[in-house]
Design a protein around this motif. Structure first.
Motif, PDB file in Angstrom:
ATOM      1  N   ASP A  13       0.848  -1.194   0.000  1.00  0.00           N
ATOM      2  CA  ASP A  13       0.000   0.000   0.000  1.00  0.00           C
ATOM      3  C   ASP A  13       0.887   1.248   0.000  1.00  0.00           C
ATOM      4  O   ASP A  13       1.831   1.333   0.773  1.00  0.00           O
ATOM      5  CB  ASP A  13      -0.906  -0.015   1.246  1.00  0.00           C
ATOM      6  N   PRO A  41      -9.312  -6.248  -4.457  1.00  0.00           N
ATOM      7  CA  PRO A  41     -10.583  -6.909  -4.663  1.00  0.00           C
ATOM      8  C   PRO A  41     -11.602  -5.903  -5.186  1.00  0.00           C
ATOM      9  O   PRO A  41     -11.556  -4.736  -4.809  1.00  0.00           O
ATOM     10  CB  PRO A  41     -10.954  -7.404  -3.262  1.00  0.00           C
ATOM     11  N   ARG A  51     -15.280  -6.432  -1.380  1.00  0.00           N
ATOM     12  CA  ARG A  51     -14.185  -5.510  -1.014  1.00  0.00           C
ATOM     13  C   ARG A  51     -14.522  -4.737   0.270  1.00  0.00           C
ATOM     14  O   ARG A  51     -13.669  -4.589   1.145  1.00  0.00           O
ATOM     15  CB  ARG A  51     -13.932  -4.528  -2.167  1.00  0.00           C
ATOM     16  N   MET A  70     -11.151 -13.169  -1.205  1.00  0.00           N
ATOM     17  CA  MET A  70     -10.335 -12.576  -2.282  1.00  0.00           C
ATOM     18  C   MET A  70     -10.532 -13.370  -3.572  1.00  0.00           C
ATOM     19  O   MET A  70     -10.712 -12.801  -4.645  1.00  0.00           O
ATOM     20  CB  MET A  70      -8.842 -12.592  -1.927  1.00  0.00           C
ATOM     21  N   ARG A  74     -12.372 -12.543  -7.173  1.00  0.00           N
ATOM     22  CA  ARG A  74     -11.572 -12.719  -8.405  1.00  0.00           C
ATOM     23  C   ARG A  74     -12.312 -13.569  -9.429  1.00  0.00           C
ATOM     24  O   ARG A  74     -12.265 -13.297 -10.630  1.00  0.00           O
ATOM     25  CB  ARG A  74     -10.229 -13.364  -8.017  1.00  0.00           C
ATOM     26  N   ARG A  96      -3.796  -4.662  -8.825  1.00  0.00           N
ATOM     27  CA  ARG A  96      -3.682  -5.924  -8.081  1.00  0.00           C
ATOM     28  C   ARG A  96      -4.410  -7.094  -8.743  1.00  0.00           C
ATOM     29  O   ARG A  96      -5.427  -6.930  -9.395  1.00  0.00           O
ATOM     30  CB  ARG A  96      -4.194  -5.821  -6.645  1.00  0.00           C
ATOM     31  N   ALA A 100      -1.077 -10.524  -5.307  1.00  0.00           N
ATOM     32  CA  ALA A 100      -1.392  -9.884  -4.020  1.00  0.00           C
ATOM     33  C   ALA A 100      -1.848 -10.914  -2.995  1.00  0.00           C
ATOM     34  O   ALA A 100      -1.583 -10.771  -1.802  1.00  0.00           O
ATOM     35  CB  ALA A 100      -2.463  -8.808  -4.217  1.00  0.00           C
ATOM     36  N   SER A 101      -2.524 -11.975  -3.444  1.00  0.00           N
ATOM     37  CA  SER A 101      -2.961 -13.002  -2.488  1.00  0.00           C
ATOM     38  C   SER A 101      -1.752 -13.773  -1.953  1.00  0.00           C
ATOM     39  O   SER A 101      -1.700 -14.123  -0.771  1.00  0.00           O
ATOM     40  CB  SER A 101      -3.937 -13.976  -3.148  1.00  0.00           C
ATOM     41  N   TYR A 104      -0.006 -10.918   0.420  1.00  0.00           N
ATOM     42  CA  TYR A 104      -0.707 -10.508   1.645  1.00  0.00           C
ATOM     43  C   TYR A 104      -1.200 -11.707   2.455  1.00  0.00           C
ATOM     44  O   TYR A 104      -0.981 -11.771   3.664  1.00  0.00           O
ATOM     45  CB  TYR A 104      -1.888  -9.581   1.309  1.00  0.00           C
ATOM     46  N   GLN A 105      -1.929 -12.629   1.789  1.00  0.00           N
ATOM     47  CA  GLN A 105      -2.460 -13.764   2.558  1.00  0.00           C
ATOM     48  C   GLN A 105      -1.335 -14.777   2.822  1.00  0.00           C
ATOM     49  O   GLN A 105      -1.230 -15.301   3.933  1.00  0.00           O
ATOM     50  CB  GLN A 105      -3.644 -14.419   1.819  1.00  0.00           C
ATOM     51  N   ASP A 153      -7.588   1.436   6.242  1.00  0.00           N
ATOM     52  CA  ASP A 153      -8.458   0.264   6.145  1.00  0.00           C
ATOM     53  C   ASP A 153      -7.840  -0.912   6.920  1.00  0.00           C
ATOM     54  O   ASP A 153      -6.798  -0.771   7.563  1.00  0.00           O
ATOM     55  CB  ASP A 153      -8.780  -0.072   4.675  1.00  0.00           C
ATOM     56  N   PHE A 155      -6.187  -3.482   6.147  1.00  0.00           N
ATOM     57  CA  PHE A 155      -4.810  -3.871   5.824  1.00  0.00           C
ATOM     58  C   PHE A 155      -3.835  -2.761   6.218  1.00  0.00           C
ATOM     59  O   PHE A 155      -2.767  -3.025   6.775  1.00  0.00           O
ATOM     60  CB  PHE A 155      -4.689  -4.205   4.330  1.00  0.00           C
ATOM     61  N   GLU A 156      -4.235  -1.524   5.916  1.00  0.00           N
ATOM     62  CA  GLU A 156      -3.332  -0.399   6.206  1.00  0.00           C
ATOM     63  C   GLU A 156      -3.091  -0.239   7.705  1.00  0.00           C
ATOM     64  O   GLU A 156      -2.118   0.394   8.113  1.00  0.00           O
ATOM     65  CB  GLU A 156      -3.903   0.892   5.604  1.00  0.00           C
TER      66      GLU A 156
END
Ligand code: ADP
Ligand code: TYD
Length: 210
Positions: A13, A41, A51, A70, A74, A96, A100-101, A104-105, A153, A155-156
């Motif tokens: 991000d 997403p 999302r 996610m 997709r 993205r 990204a999955s 991040y995941q 958000d 994630f941030e």
């Protein structure tokens, strides 16, 4: 008719994806290419609902629930937006996609790579972007650039060690798929980065008819 190209932008991000996505869309549009921009997403009505759940900082969820959501978004995105556009010759640029999955995941949350691979092959088979632009930036600079964001958000709100794992996972992906993933040094100025982008996009343009 020839299929369009699928280009994805990745990075932590604040790395500059949205800024440069707009530049790429204008640049390609100027070459006479029909361009569709989208994001993950999201990208569909249902995907945007998913999302909101995923980004809501009040919404707790298991890391695998997050992963499944996610990929659910997709699946819809591919079916309703990405594949139809590519099939009619449009180019699609997505802020993205599946990398990204993994970052991040997989990297961030520790979801097993085997599980991500199963979902990837379920949702997209062998389909992959033609080009992925990975904007590599230190966590510290990304945070500084995002200081103006008022409400972070889900994630941030994560701590720096989460983003260090995400960045490391992106770098691993880039080394696994050097043909597809191009690394950009996102600490450079916007002008430098657009110069780099112009060079990277050239090979894709060669196939265009005059
Ligand atoms: P992302 O979409 O990856 O989260 P953004 O494109 O929204 O990142 O950029 C985050 C912030 O950093 C924005 O305020 C943007 O104007 C700024 N920014 C983007 N690229 C650069 C750059 N190369 N140098 C300085 N600031 C930048
Ligand atoms: P993004 O659109 O980059 O957020 P913003 O508009 O605030 O810049 O992405 C939303 C968040 O979703 C981002 O923090 C990364 C996360 N994400 C995943 O964790 N896994 C994924 O597969 C995708 C596509 C995004």
């Amino acid at each position: 008719m020839e299929n369009g190209k699928f280009i994805t932008l990745e990075g932590i991000d604040g790395a500059g994806k949205s800024t440069h996505l707009e530049w790429i869309a204008n640049y390609l549009g100027g070459k006479g290419i029909r361009v569709l921009t989208t994001r993950e997403p999201g990208g569909t009505q249902l995907g945007e609902h998913i999302r909101s759940l995923l980004l809501d900082h009040r919404q707790m969820m298991h890391a695998e629930t997050e992963t499944l959501l996610m990929f659910a978004a997709r699946r819809e995105h591919l079916d309703k937006v990405i594949l139809p556009a590519l099939n009619q010759g449009d180019w699609v640029i997505s802020d993205r996609f599946t990398d990204a999955s993994y970052a991040y995941q997989g990297g961030g949350r520790g979801v097993l790579i085997d599980r991500l691979q199963i979902l990837e092959s379920w949702v997209q088979g062998k389909f992959q972007p033609d080009l992925t632009l990975y904007f590599d930036l230190s966590i510290e600079v990304a945070r500084r650039r995002m200081q103006s964001i008022k409400i972070a958000d889900r994630f941030e709100k994560e701590q720096n060690d989460f983003f260090h794992r995400v960045r490391a996972a992106y770098i691993t992906r880039a080394s696994q798929f050097p043909e597809r993933i191009q690394i950009l040094d996102a600490s450079h100025s916007i002008d430098d980065i657009t110069d780099q982008l112009e060079r990277i996009l050239q090979p894709l343009l060669i196939s265009l008819k005059p």
